[in-house]
Scaffold this motif. Sequence first.
Motif, PDB file in Angstrom:
ATOM      1  N   ALA A  24      13.875   1.155   7.544  1.00  0.00           N
ATOM      2  CA  ALA A  24      14.464  -0.145   7.245  1.00  0.00           C
ATOM      3  C   ALA A  24      15.561   0.062   6.204  1.00  0.00           C
ATOM      4  CB  ALA A  24      13.411  -1.104   6.709  1.00  0.00           C
ATOM      5  N   SER A  25      16.749  -0.455   6.496  1.00  0.00           N
ATOM      6  CA  SER A  25      17.888  -0.342   5.574  1.00  0.00           C
ATOM      7  C   SER A  25      18.389  -1.738   5.235  1.00  0.00           C
ATOM      8  CB  SER A  25      19.030   0.450   6.222  1.00  0.00           C
ATOM      9  OG  SER A  25      18.598   1.728   6.605  1.00  0.00           O
ATOM     10  N   CYS A  38      11.328   4.341   4.562  1.00  0.00           N
ATOM     11  CA  CYS A  38      10.962   5.032   5.797  1.00  0.00           C
ATOM     12  C   CYS A  38       9.451   5.197   5.871  1.00  0.00           C
ATOM     13  CB  CYS A  38      11.591   6.416   5.860  1.00  0.00           C
ATOM     14  SG  CYS A  38      13.365   6.423   5.936  1.00  0.00           S
ATOM     15  N   VAL A  39       8.942   5.141   7.091  1.00  0.00           N
ATOM     16  CA  VAL A  39       7.552   5.490   7.366  1.00  0.00           C
ATOM     17  C   VAL A  39       7.596   6.630   8.371  1.00  0.00           C
ATOM     18  CG1 VAL A  39       5.353   4.724   8.326  1.00  0.00           C
ATOM     19  CG2 VAL A  39       6.737   3.153   6.969  1.00  0.00           C
ATOM     20  N   ASP A  40       7.146   7.798   7.953  1.00  0.00           N
ATOM     21  CA  ASP A  40       7.096   8.967   8.816  1.00  0.00           C
ATOM     22  C   ASP A  40       5.735   8.983   9.499  1.00  0.00           C
ATOM     23  OD1 ASP A  40       8.208  11.581   9.715  1.00  0.00           O
ATOM     24  OD2 ASP A  40       6.412  12.313   8.684  1.00  0.00           O
ATOM     25  N   PHE A  41       5.725   8.854  10.824  1.00  0.00           N
ATOM     26  CA  PHE A  41       4.471   8.726  11.555  1.00  0.00           C
ATOM     27  C   PHE A  41       3.571   9.942  11.382  1.00  0.00           C
ATOM     28  CE2 PHE A  41       7.115   6.073  14.710  1.00  0.00           C
ATOM     29  CZ  PHE A  41       7.027   4.961  13.901  1.00  0.00           C
ATOM     30  N   ASP A  42       4.142  11.146  11.408  1.00  0.00           N
ATOM     31  CA  ASP A  42       3.334  12.368  11.325  1.00  0.00           C
ATOM     32  C   ASP A  42       2.543  12.450  10.022  1.00  0.00           C
ATOM     33  OD1 ASP A  42       4.431  13.100  13.745  1.00  0.00           O
ATOM     34  OD2 ASP A  42       5.856  14.505  12.877  1.00  0.00           O
ATOM     35  N   THR A  43       3.194  12.169   8.897  1.00  0.00           N
ATOM     36  CA  THR A  43       2.546  12.366   7.597  1.00  0.00           C
ATOM     37  C   THR A  43       1.899  11.110   7.023  1.00  0.00           C
ATOM     38  OG1 THR A  43       4.650  11.994   6.461  1.00  0.00           O
ATOM     39  CG2 THR A  43       4.083  14.261   6.994  1.00  0.00           C
ATOM     40  N   GLU A  44       2.463   9.938   7.305  1.00  0.00           N
ATOM     41  CA  GLU A  44       1.960   8.722   6.670  1.00  0.00           C
ATOM     42  C   GLU A  44       0.979   7.930   7.514  1.00  0.00           C
ATOM     43  OE1 GLU A  44       4.889   6.470   4.374  1.00  0.00           O
ATOM     44  OE2 GLU A  44       6.308   8.085   4.804  1.00  0.00           O
ATOM     45  N   LEU A  45       0.864   8.262   8.801  1.00  0.00           N
ATOM     46  CA  LEU A  45      -0.079   7.565   9.676  1.00  0.00           C
ATOM     47  C   LEU A  45      -0.927   8.575  10.458  1.00  0.00           C
ATOM     48  CD1 LEU A  45       2.376   4.859  11.031  1.00  0.00           C
ATOM     49  CD2 LEU A  45       0.622   4.545   9.293  1.00  0.00           C
ATOM     50  N   PRO A  46      -1.705   9.409   9.755  1.00  0.00           N
ATOM     51  CA  PRO A  46      -2.477  10.451  10.441  1.00  0.00           C
ATOM     52  C   PRO A  46      -3.534   9.897  11.396  1.00  0.00           C
ATOM     53  CG  PRO A  46      -3.188  10.264   8.178  1.00  0.00           C
ATOM     54  CD  PRO A  46      -1.976   9.388   8.327  1.00  0.00           C
ATOM     55  N   GLU A  47      -3.975   8.660  11.187  1.00  0.00           N
ATOM     56  CA  GLU A  47      -5.006   8.084  12.052  1.00  0.00           C
ATOM     57  C   GLU A  47      -4.524   7.883  13.487  1.00  0.00           C
ATOM     58  OE1 GLU A  47      -3.215   4.560   9.724  1.00  0.00           O
ATOM     59  OE2 GLU A  47      -3.673   6.644   9.345  1.00  0.00           O
TER      60      GLU A  47
END
Length: 65
Positions: A24-25, A38-47
């Motif tokens: 989001a900018s 930013c939300v990085d899917f690999d590291t911030e959403l491991p579930e």
Amino acid sequence: MAPGPKTGPALFLGLELATDQLRASIVDESLELVGVECVDFDTELPEYQYVLSWHIFCSSVFHYL
């Protein structure tokens, strides 16, 4: 109670949804960057079991292009 009149410069939100992140900018009227998140899917959403934008589900692997 209704909010008062808006003061200050107009701000604009841009969203980018990619296979590996959501960004989001926020820019102002002169297109100067105000902020980025930013939300990085690999590291911030491991579930959700994303690994380098690959989704691992029940011993199967899916790649989202």
